[in-house]
Enzyme design. Structure first.
Site, PDB file in Angstrom:
ATOM      1  N   LYS A 190       0.743  -1.137  -0.083  1.00 27.48           N
ATOM      2  CA  LYS A 190       0.010   0.031   0.086  1.00 27.48           C
ATOM      3  C   LYS A 190       0.887   1.388  -0.008  1.00 27.48           C
ATOM      4  O   LYS A 190       1.989   1.177   0.627  1.00 27.48           O
ATOM      5  CB  LYS A 190      -0.970  -0.075   1.253  1.00 27.48           C
ATOM      6  CG  LYS A 190      -1.963   0.992   1.163  1.00 27.48           C
ATOM      7  CD  LYS A 190      -2.958   0.912   2.441  1.00 27.48           C
ATOM      8  CE  LYS A 190      -4.025   1.861   2.677  1.00 27.48           C
ATOM      9  NZ  LYS A 190      -4.932   1.941   3.439  1.00 27.48           N
ATOM     10  N   SER A 203      -9.740   2.560   2.698  1.00 26.39           N
ATOM     11  CA  SER A 203      -8.784   3.278   1.742  1.00 26.39           C
ATOM     12  C   SER A 203      -7.679   2.215   1.207  1.00 26.39           C
ATOM     13  O   SER A 203      -7.046   2.567   0.198  1.00 26.39           O
ATOM     14  CB  SER A 203      -7.871   4.048   2.691  1.00 26.39           C
ATOM     15  OG  SER A 203      -7.212   3.505   3.639  1.00 26.39           O
ATOM     16  N   SER A 229     -10.408   0.222   7.044  1.00 26.72           N
ATOM     17  CA  SER A 229      -9.597   0.520   5.741  1.00 26.72           C
ATOM     18  C   SER A 229      -9.280  -0.758   5.413  1.00 26.72           C
ATOM     19  O   SER A 229      -9.050  -0.976   4.125  1.00 26.72           O
ATOM     20  CB  SER A 229      -8.549   1.550   5.546  1.00 26.72           C
ATOM     21  OG  SER A 229      -9.145   2.819   5.874  1.00 26.72           O
TER      22      SER A 229
END
Length: 469
Positions: A80, A155, A179
């Site tokens: 990420k 996210s 998330s």
């Protein structure tokens, strides 16, 4: 031939260890898929083809020389983009950091590298981790591989999109108010929010410091266990890091769950979409058939979670982003500006009231865990919505709907694991989450593994490959 793109890491690891599969061959296969699919799915912001091939070649050389490091050696991993990577662009999903190149690695990145993992690239995400829809107006929103007209959730949007489309074997994520878990639920994968402090957040861009948790996302429970073993551990550079004995999360993963006491708080039965409610009731019935003791229970303190979660998140995120908002407000998407502006307007008294509510919530869950082993509820009250032409409004709507279901685990620091529980009539996955007391990851993984063996998600990734991509 084995479909390498959708083969679990723990199976690939055996093939690599036995020299039946070359890390270079595997990495080339994954990079080929990224080249073909990423323009449409938009899971990666920065694919790292040359670096990945170099790492794969180094892993292959070590393995051939008898220096096998373990189940991540030669396995392709997506990172990420809020994890700092030395010498590699790290944007946290925002054009405000579009040219930022860190001079350090996040602790987790170093840990994965030490295990021999191959970094395929940096994954797309909602800017600064502030949202649950997955929208990114700067670099483009990733698409949900099950239906590209729908959002993937956020996210950790790029992480789940890469996994569901076979562009990564395992991935990292972060979870501040859901998330990891919401996007995992929306895309039919597994997302773990570990106990607060179990995994170092050093070198990861913060969202809300007292809630931020780093964790793995994968297509199987054993892969989560492998990733967690490599990611967890005390880090003196992280003030919140827990100094606890390391665990072998793969050990005992096939334990019998017969007699396990599972509580379903009434709080998690409110406001469900009819399709999610139907799938959840069916899942509860299956767990009972498996021998678990499931019962509804009332935990009134859970009603405090939305207020405490919003004030805490908005206040802490606003404090971190104060200078950026002041100097470059235009660089923040509308939904992020709304969240941060609310935090800037919050008073110290409101923040203190939120922490008092948080303390009561901790006490309420501690009491509940004296009666049951695990708490259970839907991860989100809906399946993935269609991508809206008004992303700011949709992002706020998804936060409003989904945060109450996920933020209790963040506020209390307990582990929570989202698992696929079935498909709705539109062919979209729905998820449910197992929650346990502090440091009960092993128990949650055992329960999730038993659930995984039932095969409730009938539509597998190979069918997704054939029908959607």
């Amino acid at each position: 031939m084995t479909d390498l793109a959708f083969t679990d890491a723990f199976r690939l690891a055996r093939m690599i260890e036995n020299k039946e599969l070359s890390p270079v061959e595997l990495t080339e296969h994954m990079l080929g898929r990224i080249n073909r699919l990423n323009p449409e799915i938009n899971a990666y912001l920065s694919p790292l083809e040359s670096a990945a091939l170099e790492q794969a070649a180094a892993a292959e050389k070590e393995i051939m020389a008898g220096m096998y490091k373990g189940p991540l050696h030669g396995i392709p991993v997506g990172i990420k983009d809020n994890y700092k990577t030395k010498g590699i662009r790290t944007t946290a999903g925002s054009k405000l950091l579009g040219d930022f190149t860190p001079d350090i690695n996040a602790t987790v990145v170093d840990k994965l590298a030490a295990g021999g993992a191959v970094m395929l690239g940096k994954l797309n995400m909602q800017p600064f981790g502030a949202g649950l829809a997955g929208h990114n107006q700067d670099f483009g929103t990733p698409r949900n591989p099950w239906n590209k007209k729908h959002i993937p959730g956020g996210s950790s949007s790029g992480s789940v999109a890469a996994l569901a489309s076979g562009m990564a074997t395992v991935a990292t994520g972060t979870d501040t108010f859901g998330s990891n878990r919401v996007p995992a639920a929306f895309t039919g994968v597994y997302g773990l929010k570990p106990t607060y402090g179990l995994v170092s957040t050093h070198g990861i861009f913060p969202s809300a410091w007292s809630l931020d948790t780093a964790g793995p996302i994968a297509r199987s429970v054993p892969d989560l266990a492998i990733m967690l073993e490599h990611m967890a551990g005390f880090d003196p550079d992280d003030p919140a890091s827990l100094n606890v004995s390391p665990q072998n999360y793969m050990e005992g993963l096939d334990a019998d769950i017969c007699g396990m006491k599972i509580g379903v708080p009434d709080y998690y039965l409110q406001g469900l979409d009819k399709s999610v409610e139907k799938i959840f009731k069916s899942a509860v019935a299956i767990l009972e058939e498996m021998g678990a003791e499931v019962r509804e229970m009332d935990i009134p303190e859970l009603s405090l979670a939305p207020f405490a979660g919003f004030v805490t998140t908005a206040g802490e995120a606003a404090a971190y982003n104060y200078e950026g908002m002041k100097k470059h407000p235009e660089a923040y998407p509308k939904d992020v500006r709304v969240l941060l502006s609310t935090g800037l307007l919050s008073s110290t008294a409101q923040y203190e009231k939120a922490q008092q509510a948080r303390r009561k919530l901790v006490e309420g869950l501690q009491k509940a865990f004296t009666e049951v082993d695990v708490l259970l509820g839907p991860t989100a009250p809906v399946t993935a919505p269609k991508l809206s032409s008004k992303p700011g409004a949709q992002s706020l709507e998804v936060v409003q709907k989904c945060t109450p279901f996920t933020v209790p685990a963040n506020l209390t620091g307990i582990p929570a694991l989202s698992v696929p529980m079935g498909m709705d009539k539109k062919g979209l996955p729905a998820g449910m989450q197992f929650m346990g007391p502090h440091l009960s990851e092993k128990r949650l993984l055992q329960l999730a593994k038993a659930w995984e063996e039932t095969g409730p998600l009938k539509k597998k990734y190979g069918e997704l490959e054939g029908n959607r991509l």
